[in-house]
Design a protein around this motif. Structure first.
Motif, PDB file in Angstrom:
ATOM      1  N   LYS B 144       1.428   0.210   2.708  1.00 53.09           N
ATOM      2  CA  LYS B 144       3.041   0.461   2.283  1.00 53.09           C
ATOM      3  C   LYS B 144       3.305   1.891   2.455  1.00 53.09           C
ATOM      4  N   ASP B 145       4.422   2.080   2.070  1.00 52.43           N
ATOM      5  CA  ASP B 145       4.996   3.440   2.072  1.00 52.43           C
ATOM      6  C   ASP B 145       4.696   4.161   0.947  1.00 52.43           C
ATOM      7  N   PRO B 146       4.439   5.413   0.897  1.00 52.73           N
ATOM      8  CA  PRO B 146       3.786   6.133  -0.262  1.00 52.73           C
ATOM      9  C   PRO B 146       4.851   5.962  -0.969  1.00 52.73           C
ATOM     10  N   GLY B 147       4.588   5.545  -2.555  1.00 50.60           N
ATOM     11  CA  GLY B 147       5.545   5.685  -3.614  1.00 50.60           C
ATOM     12  C   GLY B 147       5.416   6.734  -4.557  1.00 50.60           C
ATOM     13  N   MET B 176      -4.094  -6.700  -4.581  1.00 52.48           N
ATOM     14  CA  MET B 176      -2.860  -6.565  -5.422  1.00 52.48           C
ATOM     15  C   MET B 176      -2.385  -5.275  -5.483  1.00 52.48           C
ATOM     16  N   ALA B 177      -3.136  -4.556  -5.694  1.00 51.14           N
ATOM     17  CA  ALA B 177      -2.652  -2.926  -5.752  1.00 51.14           C
ATOM     18  C   ALA B 177      -2.434  -2.293  -4.635  1.00 51.14           C
ATOM     19  N   ALA B 178      -2.698  -2.865  -3.371  1.00 52.28           N
ATOM     20  CA  ALA B 178      -2.447  -2.342  -2.093  1.00 52.28           C
ATOM     21  C   ALA B 178      -1.027  -3.112  -1.672  1.00 52.28           C
ATOM     22  N   ALA B 179      -0.668  -4.099  -2.201  1.00 47.45           N
ATOM     23  CA  ALA B 179       0.330  -5.013  -1.807  1.00 47.45           C
ATOM     24  C   ALA B 179       1.870  -4.310  -1.536  1.00 47.45           C
ATOM     25  N   SER B 180       2.553  -4.873  -0.717  1.00 47.61           N
ATOM     26  CA  SER B 180       3.999  -4.628  -0.565  1.00 47.61           C
ATOM     27  C   SER B 180       4.492  -5.791   0.017  1.00 47.61           C
ATOM     28  N   ARG B 181       5.927  -5.811   0.036  1.00 47.15           N
ATOM     29  CA  ARG B 181       6.748  -7.020   0.625  1.00 47.15           C
ATOM     30  C   ARG B 181       5.973  -7.383   2.117  1.00 47.15           C
ATOM     31  N   LEU B 184       4.056 -10.455   2.334  1.00 43.86           N
ATOM     32  CA  LEU B 184       4.770 -11.795   1.902  1.00 43.86           C
ATOM     33  C   LEU B 184       5.193 -12.636   3.311  1.00 43.86           C
ATOM     34  N   THR B 202       1.783 -16.696   1.817  1.00 38.33           N
ATOM     35  CA  THR B 202       0.799 -15.934   1.408  1.00 38.33           C
ATOM     36  C   THR B 202       0.222 -16.340  -0.017  1.00 38.33           C
ATOM     37  N   LEU B 209      -4.400 -10.609  -2.490  1.00 41.39           N
ATOM     38  CA  LEU B 209      -3.289 -11.551  -1.435  1.00 41.39           C
ATOM     39  C   LEU B 209      -4.319 -12.045  -0.338  1.00 41.39           C
TER      40      LEU B 209
END
Lengths: 294, 507
Positions: B144-147, B176-181, B184, B202, B209
């Motif tokens: 995911k992009d860094p948040g 899950m902690a590494a998940a992004s949309r 899905l 998914t 996931l």
């Protein structure tokens, strides 16, 4: 039981007499300086000191002063008693002090001292990853129920007309945009979400809070595997909504800047104490404070 | 860092060929060296063999069947060689005299070479790459992009597994902690990561996931298109004048094949923008804009007959438009063209009635329209309403202000207003917020309006803009889209058209 708006006096009495007896029951992460902010909503907008600034019906106050790099410098509330004082008399105990954005001193006004219609804390937290909360609102459930019950050929498609046609506005509590059965349904959903958190997301620390018009479900584990950032929470939202078919409010879940009703605060629109609950059979009629005269 | 280089280590070569966007020029040049080494026998260069293979690769790329087959069975069996042949073929194409004045993004044959490269590479990875390479690629594709909390610290893809409880096939395991949309995946026509489309495929178990591996293939294909651009740039930068001259002087097969396409009028095989469907839809959009409202309108359903009437009445401005309009010979030919291009984002076909009806929109998502008579009306967009809430609590960040001012500036009623008028109306709206300061706001608004991009008015943000995500309720939740719901004038969409062909398809 009472399902009506609390009066100014009742609100004051609640925070002066009854709320302090619950302070020891507050979840551990709610301290004087844990959440990054506390916030208060008022029924009537209250003036601030600066003349050119509009009156405020909602204020947020930081728990710490921070320097330019965001590092904590001075805490605004040294213990929870300070938070309590702020809740009781926001205008007299405004942490903004003499800033021109602080609430105006009621002694200098004809208006009375503002009373909190609702008290909130920020999900963003100094000492732990921000708090994950899923919001399930009885209003949403009632609206969906109305949409499915009311035939599409009703001319007036606006929400109130549909709620009225479905008999929801007349059902107890009369005049509210939901019925008790919608709140009960929200509570059931809340415990379903808790089970999902525990079964599929390996959560150990969860909490279901009756919010007055629905529930808040918390996932409170702080280990790295549960440090869900905004993007993971968006995924969680989509899964809850679509895969598990739970009618959550997705905006709240993914947004760390949100505030949530403080447990044991008073939902003054319905005279209900916001509180953690243990069972889907919780009777919302039991949540009326003792200070409220029926 | 490992001492293995792509020159002497196959696994590293695969890694660089598969993920060139993650590596620098040195590593990519080492991959090319590996490819060139294949054309050295007993210390002697074998230029004829190299040239022969370049020509074979380049001409084969023009055949659809070969490109398709390569997705199952590699056309070239080695990552270094593949990188060399594909990039040198592409350079031969770009050096063709006919393309001297052309932008690469308009040249169809370059797309064909890229497709052969991508298909070939995907099948090589599947057959030879091994699961650890796939896992590394998945780490890149699904990260995911860094948040606000920084990048995810751990591995993104922790395994590629069979999960019989979820059905047949392999699944990528993502905490899950590494998940992004991005994780899905949706069934039907829905693309992963987007919010429209079918049900979520998914699955969730044990705080992870499980993403069907088929999604990996399509995501990798998108990645590999950008990857090819980078390889091509590095190859171009690495060729000396002499090498380039040698290549273009000796290569003939690719050039001749292109010449033949041109001589025989097979423009669509040469030029990217010779897309009949795209051009037909463009003409229809313009014809509908010109047609009186009671005849036909953009965004409304019409029969093919009604659309045909609008085209007949349309007076084209450009010669290409004339040829497209002339090519629409009857309502039924129009209906057939639209049916052929029903996947185009601007086309919706309703087959429920007695006769089919067609809606020609602007492209993009189907979106509820918002009538904007005053700036207030913009708050009907949920994102703008969220921003409004936020602005009661905090000062705006610059991009919020920019977005707001820009959106207003593009509204039709303000297109011909003086800046003073716009600023006054904007200040009127801004004054509701607690941080409002008359002079400061005036300065900021004027500053935003003075910002242009090469003299062009910058576009308002669209729903995909990263800065809007803070306020977006999710495109799947939202019945609106900014570009689709607001009454922006055609000139804005024309500017979009001009720009949108840009970066994503640039070579």
């Amino acid at each position: 039981m009472t399902w009506r708006q609390a009066t100014r006096e009742e609100i004051y009495d609640y925070y002066a007499e009854e709320f302090p007896t619950y302070v020891d029951d507050l979840p551990q992460f709610i301290t004087a300086d844990g959440p990054k902010q506390y916030a208060i909503a008022f029924r009537e907008p209250h003036p601030v000191r600066n003349d050119g600034v509009p009156d405020r019906d909602f204020i947020r106050r930081d728990t710490w002063q921070t320097d330019a790099s965001g590092e904590r410098t001075t805490s605004e509330f040294s213990d929870f008693e300070d938070v309590l004082e702020f809740i009781r008399h926001p205008a007299r105990n405004d942490p903004l002090g003499r800033s021109k954005y602080a609430l105006a001193d009621p002694d200098l006004l004809e208006k009375p001292s503002p009373r909190p219609d609702a008290v909130y804390y920020a999900l963003d937290h100094w000492k732990r990853p921000w708090v994950l909360l899923v919001d399930i609102d009885a209003k949403e459930i009632a609206r969906e129920r109305a949409t499915t019950q009311v035939s599409e050929d009703i001319d007036d498609q606006d929400d109130d007309a549909q709620l009225d046609a479905a008999g929801i506005l007349d059902a107890p509590p009369a005049g509210y945009p939901y019925a008790f059965e919608d709140i009960d349904r929200a509570i059931e959903y809340g415990f379903e979400v808790r089970d999902i958190f525990e079964a599929d997301f390996d959560a150990e620390e969860t909490m279901v809070v009756y919010s007055g018009q629905g529930v808040h479900v918390y996932l409170l584990d702080t280990d790295p595997a549960h440090r869900y950032d905004e993007q993971s929470r968006e995924v969680l939202n989509d899964l809850l909504l679509e895969t598990y078919d739970i009618p959550i409010d997705p905006v709240v879940t993914a947004d760390r800047r949100r505030v949530a009703r403080l447990p044991y605060s008073l939902h003054a629109d319905v005279c209900s104490i916001v509180q953690p609950i243990e069972s889907p059979h919780f009777d919302v009629r039991s949540a009326t404070p003792e200070v409220i005269d029926e | 860092m490992s001492r293995d280089t792509p020159v002497d280590d196959e696994e590293t070569a695969y890694r660089v060929a598969a993920l060139p966007l993650e590596y620098g020029r040195t590593r990519i040049n080492q991959l090319f060296t590996r490819g060139y080494n294949r054309y050295i026998v007993d210390g002697e260069d074998q230029p004829d063999d190299l040239l022969n293979d370049i020509e074979r690769f380049g001409t084969a790329a023009f055949k659809e069947q070969v490109r398709d087959d390569a997705a199952e069975e590699p056309f070239v069996d080695e990552p270094g060689t593949l990188a060399v042949l594909a990039t040198l073929s592409a350079i031969c194409v770009k050096e063709h005299p006919k393309f001297e004045q052309s932008r690469p993004r308009n040249i169809q044959v370059l797309y064909d070479i890229r497709e052969l490269y991508v298909n070939n590479l995907a099948s090589l990875i599947r057959t030879d790459g091994g699961s650890s390479l796939q896992q590394d690629i998945a780490d890149v594709l699904y990260s995911k992009d860094p948040g606000e909390d920084g990048p995810h610290p751990g591995q993104v893809c922790t395994g590629i597994k069979e999960m019989p409880e979820f059905g047949e096939g392999l699944y990528l395991e993502i905490p899950m902690a590494a998940a992004s949309r991005k994780c899905l995946v949706r069934g039907g026509d829905g693309q992963s990561g987007t919010t429209d489309g079918g049900e979520i495929l998914t699955r969730v178990k044990d705080n992870h996931l499980y993403v069907p591996v088929g999604d990996f293939d399509s995501k990798y294909r998108e990645y590999a298109e950008r990857a090819f651009q980078k390889l091509l740039h590095v190859q171009e930068a690495g060729l000396s004048e002499d090498q380039l001259t040698w290549l273009t002087t000796n290569e003939s097969a690719i050039t001749e094949r292109i010449d033949r396409f041109l001589e025989t009028g097979q423009h669509e095989r040469v030029w990217r923008n010779w897309d009949r469907g795209e051009r037909t839809i463009r003409v229809l959009q313009r014809a509908l804009s010109d047609a009186p409202d009671d005849v036909a309108q953009r965004g409304e359903f019409h029969s093919a007959k009604e659309l045909y009437r609008a085209v007949e009445a349309y007076e084209p401005e450009d010669s290409w438009e004339t040829s497209v309009a002339d090519g629409i010979s009857s309502p039924s030919s129009l209906a057939k063209t639209l049916a052929d291009h029903q996947s185009h984002s601007a086309v919706t076909i309703d087959r429920d009635g007695r006769v089919n009806t067609y809606r020609i929109g602007r492209g993009g998502h189907g979106a509820e329209q918002i009538e904007v008579t005053e700036i207030e009306d913009l708050f009907e967009l949920p994102c703008m309403a969220n921003m409004e809430d936020r602005l009661h609590e905090k000062k705006p960040v610059r991009k919020d202000l920019y977005n707001f001012a820009r959106m207003v500036m593009w509204l039709p009623q303000y297109r011909n207003s003086s800046l003073d008028e716009i600023v006054a109306d904007l200040k009127d709206v801004f004054s509701r917020w607690p941080w409002y300061d008359d002079q400061e706001t005036e300065y900021q608004i004027r500053y935003e309006f003075s910002n242009t991009i090469d003299g062009d008015t910058p576009l308002p943000m669209n729903c995909d803009n990263d800065d809007l995500q803070r306020y977006c309720i999710g495109q799947d939740q939202c019945p609106y889209s900014i570009w689709g719901s607001l009454p922006f004038p055609d000139e804005m969409y024309e500017q979009v058209d001009d720009q949108s062909a840009g970066p994503s398809e640039r070579f």
